[in-house]
Each structure stands twice: as structure tokens, then as C-alpha cells.
Design a protein around this motif. Structure first.
Motif, short mmCIF file in Angstrom:
data_model
loop_
_atom_site.label_atom_id
_atom_site.label_comp_id
_atom_site.label_asym_id
_atom_site.label_seq_id
_atom_site.Cartn_x
_atom_site.Cartn_y
_atom_site.Cartn_z
N SER A 193 9.84 -52.17 71.44
CA SER A 193 10.90 -53.04 70.95
C SER A 193 10.86 -53.16 69.43
O SER A 193 11.11 -54.21 68.87
CB SER A 193 10.77 -54.43 71.59
OG SER A 193 10.87 -54.33 72.99
N MET A 194 10.53 -52.06 68.80
CA MET A 194 10.44 -52.06 67.32
C MET A 194 11.58 -51.23 66.78
O MET A 194 11.68 -50.05 67.06
CB MET A 194 9.09 -51.47 66.90
CG MET A 194 8.85 -51.47 65.41
SD MET A 194 7.17 -51.01 65.02
CE MET A 194 7.22 -51.13 63.24
N VAL A 250 6.75 -40.93 66.19
CA VAL A 250 7.70 -40.53 67.23
C VAL A 250 8.38 -41.82 67.68
O VAL A 250 7.71 -42.77 68.10
CB VAL A 250 6.99 -39.85 68.42
CG1 VAL A 250 8.00 -39.33 69.44
CG2 VAL A 250 6.09 -38.72 67.93
N GLU A 251 9.73 -41.85 67.62
CA GLU A 251 10.39 -43.12 67.90
C GLU A 251 11.80 -42.95 68.43
O GLU A 251 12.41 -41.88 68.34
CB GLU A 251 10.41 -43.99 66.64
CG GLU A 251 11.15 -43.39 65.47
CD GLU A 251 11.04 -44.25 64.22
OE1 GLU A 251 10.92 -45.48 64.33
OE2 GLU A 251 11.09 -43.68 63.11
N ASP A 252 12.29 -44.04 69.04
CA ASP A 252 13.69 -44.18 69.38
C ASP A 252 14.08 -45.61 69.01
O ASP A 252 13.35 -46.27 68.25
CB ASP A 252 13.96 -43.85 70.86
CG ASP A 252 13.16 -44.70 71.82
OD1 ASP A 252 12.63 -45.78 71.40
OD2 ASP A 252 13.04 -44.32 73.01
N ASP A 253 15.19 -46.11 69.53
CA ASP A 253 15.62 -47.45 69.13
C ASP A 253 14.77 -48.57 69.71
O ASP A 253 14.87 -49.72 69.27
CB ASP A 253 17.08 -47.68 69.55
CG ASP A 253 18.06 -46.97 68.62
OD1 ASP A 253 17.65 -46.64 67.49
OD2 ASP A 253 19.21 -46.75 69.03
N ALA A 254 13.92 -48.25 70.68
CA ALA A 254 13.16 -49.30 71.34
C ALA A 254 11.66 -49.21 71.14
O ALA A 254 10.95 -50.19 71.34
CB ALA A 254 13.47 -49.28 72.85
N LEU A 314 7.37 -41.45 74.58
CA LEU A 314 8.26 -42.61 74.52
C LEU A 314 8.58 -43.08 75.94
O LEU A 314 8.81 -42.25 76.83
CB LEU A 314 9.55 -42.24 73.78
CG LEU A 314 9.38 -41.90 72.30
CD1 LEU A 314 10.68 -41.33 71.72
CD2 LEU A 314 8.94 -43.13 71.51
N PRO A 315 8.62 -44.38 76.18
CA PRO A 315 8.78 -44.88 77.54
C PRO A 315 10.18 -44.76 78.12
O PRO A 315 10.36 -44.81 79.33
CB PRO A 315 8.37 -46.35 77.43
CG PRO A 315 8.66 -46.71 76.01
CD PRO A 315 8.36 -45.47 75.21
N ASN A 316 11.19 -44.60 77.26
CA ASN A 316 12.58 -44.60 77.74
C ASN A 316 13.14 -43.19 77.82
O ASN A 316 12.82 -42.33 76.98
CB ASN A 316 13.46 -45.43 76.80
CG ASN A 316 12.99 -46.86 76.69
OD1 ASN A 316 12.67 -47.49 77.68
ND2 ASN A 316 12.95 -47.37 75.47
N ARG A 317 13.97 -42.95 78.80
CA ARG A 317 14.65 -41.67 78.92
C ARG A 317 15.77 -41.61 77.88
O ARG A 317 16.50 -42.57 77.69
CB ARG A 317 15.24 -41.49 80.32
CG ARG A 317 14.20 -41.36 81.43
CD ARG A 317 14.87 -41.16 82.78
NE ARG A 317 15.64 -39.92 82.81
CZ ARG A 317 15.12 -38.74 83.09
NH1 ARG A 317 13.83 -38.62 83.33
NH2 ARG A 317 15.88 -37.66 83.11
N PRO A 318 15.90 -40.49 77.18
CA PRO A 318 16.98 -40.40 76.18
C PRO A 318 18.35 -40.40 76.84
O PRO A 318 18.52 -39.89 77.95
CB PRO A 318 16.69 -39.07 75.48
CG PRO A 318 15.90 -38.28 76.46
CD PRO A 318 15.09 -39.27 77.24
N PRO A 319 19.34 -40.95 76.18
CA PRO A 319 20.70 -40.96 76.74
C PRO A 319 21.31 -39.56 76.72
O PRO A 319 20.86 -38.69 75.97
CB PRO A 319 21.47 -41.90 75.81
CG PRO A 319 20.72 -41.81 74.51
CD PRO A 319 19.28 -41.62 74.88
N PRO A 320 22.32 -39.31 77.55
CA PRO A 320 22.98 -37.99 77.55
C PRO A 320 23.51 -37.64 76.16
O PRO A 320 24.06 -38.50 75.46
CB PRO A 320 24.12 -38.17 78.55
CG PRO A 320 23.68 -39.29 79.44
CD PRO A 320 22.89 -40.22 78.56
N GLY A 321 23.34 -36.39 75.78
CA GLY A 321 23.83 -35.93 74.50
C GLY A 321 22.98 -36.31 73.31
O GLY A 321 23.36 -36.05 72.16
N ALA A 322 21.82 -36.90 73.54
CA ALA A 322 20.97 -37.34 72.44
C ALA A 322 20.46 -36.16 71.62
O ALA A 322 20.45 -35.01 72.06
CB ALA A 322 19.79 -38.16 72.97
N VAL A 323 20.05 -36.48 70.41
CA VAL A 323 19.61 -35.49 69.44
C VAL A 323 18.22 -35.88 68.95
O VAL A 323 17.89 -37.07 68.87
CB VAL A 323 20.61 -35.44 68.25
CG1 VAL A 323 20.05 -34.66 67.08
CG2 VAL A 323 21.93 -34.83 68.70
#
Length: 288
Positions: free
Chosen positions: A6-7, A34-38, A84-93
Motif C-alpha cells: 500500500s505504498m 520493483v513496484e506497482d501502485d499498491a 509483487l502480490p497483485n496480478r497486473p491489469p490487462p494491457g499493463a506495461v
């Protein structure tokens, strides 16, 4: 390895410190974010080299080292993103940000586990005690982290999808969603050449050159603000620039590579120029 969930994405100042740290330590123990929005995960050279899936891979035509054969200790890129714990959304880069301001936008659809006959992406790790040779024309190696591809020719992997000197990997939205200002006018016909040009620009040019302020690359100038190359280059000179920049203009710090026809077909080169012309035509008034 450190993990914080959640960072949200670090601000520009924090990322600048990350780049300075990566550049300072060079081939010594280096860290990769290594990161995403969460979530945000930080791993270092020792973490990665100690992984059970780390293995030796041979790259017969290495982009960073002039097409020569190179061998690396590497981990499947998919395994790194799976931290990363979350699956990337469709079409992610996958945005791969380097210490020199290069920011590749690699479609996640290309990043797949090692598969016979298909391109496979690996994260090559430079050992702290055995540094790699310097990249031609630079005072540093491709390390500490470098995305390399097996069987790249099978999928026509863009040369810009081989980012090196990586400091951070981030899963993000597709470029035209993230930065609507890079998109051509939605009213253009579906077969308009500028639409293909936008795809090629995103794959080859956006890593270095922003468009209307959109993009993450910082190596080269924005190509529509304050002026567009189609406004000050004759068409043939612009084609020549893309094929062999040094044949048009050269200076000691020149970094832009040329693109041979195997990397950028004549049709795609013309499409990029059509895209640039379209973006010049639709540039907002007062944005020069």
C-alpha cells in the motif's frame, strides 16, 4: 529483501536519490526497486544471485554489446514481477527506468516464462566481484541490472526493450492511457498511418523522448514542444536522421542510435514520420 505494501509511487526527489545511489555503487552491491501502485519491493544483487531460479543464459546477439555473444547469470523476468502480490491489469506495461533517464515501456504481453521457440525475457545481474565490461562509448557497464532476451528475433523485440543500467521496474498502465497527450486524434480513420506510427513511437522513441510532455524518458528532448522535427527537417533528412543520426549532426555527447531496416522497417519509419506530422498538426495552441 524489503517489502512495503500500500505504498504509492515515490516522488521525483526520492527517485532521483535512487538513481544517484545506483550510479554511485556501480558494480558493487546494488538495489533494484520493483513496484506497482499498491506495493514496493527492494531486492539487491545478493538476493537475486542467491535465488534457486538464477541460471546461466547465453545471448547470441546482445544489443548493449554491439550484437556480440554474451553470457549472464540471470533470473526469469516473470519471476521478479511475481514478487509483487497483485496480478497486473490487462494491457499493463513494464516501465524499466535506468540511471541515465532512459525509461522503456515494455508490454507485459511480451514478458513470458522461458518457452521453446518464443522470446523469453531475463533479468541479468552483474556480480559485485566480476563486473561486466563497459558498454561501447560509455564509462560504465550494462549493470547492475539488464533485461536481455533469448530468441528476440522470433518476436521482433524492439531494441528499446533491452534496457540496461536499470534502477527500477514498475508495472503501469499502457502509455496512451497513462499519457493521453501522446495519442493521435480519435477521429482519424482506423487505417491512418499515424496510428501505426504511434505504436512504433511508443516502442522505439518514447523511452528517450516525451511527446507533448507525456512520457517518463529524460534522455532526449520532447519531440513536439516547442517544435516538432517535421517542422524543421526536410523529409529525407528526417529519414536519414533516424537511420544514421551521426550522418546528419554529431556532437561529443550524442547518444541516439541509428535504426537499421531490420529494427525499423521503411513502412514503420514512414509511419513514425506520419505520427510526428499528426502530432504537430494537433498540438494545442500556446503549447510551444
Amino acid at each position: 529483501m524489503s517489502i512495503s505494501h500500500s505504498m504509492r509511487r515515490a516522488g521525483p526527489a526520492a527517485f532521483a536519490l535512487l538513481l544517484i545511489a545506483a550510479a554511485t555503487f556501480g558494480a558493487r552491491a546494488a538495489s533494484l526497486t520493483v513496484e506497482d501502485d499498491a506495493a514496493r519491493i527492494v531486492v539487491d544483487t545478493a538476493d537475486l544471485l542467491a535465488r534457486p531460479d538464477a541460471t546461466e543464459v547465453t545471448i547470441p546477439a546482445d544489443i548493449a554489446y554491439g550484437g556480440t555473444s554474451r553470457r549472464y547469470r540471470a533470473v526469469p523476468l516473470t519471476a521478479i514481477l511475481d514478487l509483487l502480490p497483485n496480478r497486473p491489469p490487462p494491457g499493463a506495461v513494464l516501465e524499466a527506468r535506468a540511471t541515465d533517464g532512459f525509461a522503456a515501456q515494455v508490454p507485459l504481453s511480451l514478458v513470458r516464462p522461458p518457452t521453446p521457440g518464443e522470446p523469453s525475457a531475463w533479468l541479468a545481474i552483474e556480480p559485485s566481484d566480476v563486473p561486466w565490461p563497459n558498454v561501447s562509448g560509455r564509462q560504465a557497464s550494462a549493470g547492475p541490472f539488464y533485461i536481455v532476451w533469448e530468441r528476440a528475433a522470433a518476436g521482433r523485440i524492439s531494441p528499446e526493450y533491452w534496457p540496461y543500467q536499470i534502477a527500477a521496474l514498475r508495472i503501469v498502465e499502457p502509455p496512451a492511457v497513462r499519457w493521453p497527450e501522446i495519442a493521435v486524434d480519435a477521429a482519424l480513420p482506423v487505417d491512418h498511418r499515424a496510428r501505426r506510427g504511434q505504436e512504433v513511437y511508443t516502442a522505439i522513441c518514447l523511452a528517450c523522448h516525451r511527446m507533448n510532455g507525456g512520457g517518463a524518458g529524460e534522455m532526449g528532448p520532447d519531440l513536439n514542444r516547442p517544435m516538432n522535427p517535421t517542422e524543421y527537417f526536410q523529409p529525407e533528412a528526417l529519414r536519414r536522421l533516424l537511420r544514421d543520426p551521426a550522418s546528419v549532426r554529431t556532437w561529443p555527447e550524442q547518444k541516439m542510435p541509428g535504426y537499421a531496416e531490420a529494427e525499423l522497417s521503411n513502412a514503420d519509419l514512414d509511419a513514425v514520420i506520419a505520427y510526428l506530422a499528426q502530432m504537430a498538426a494537433q498540438r494545442p495552441v500556446g503549447s510551444r
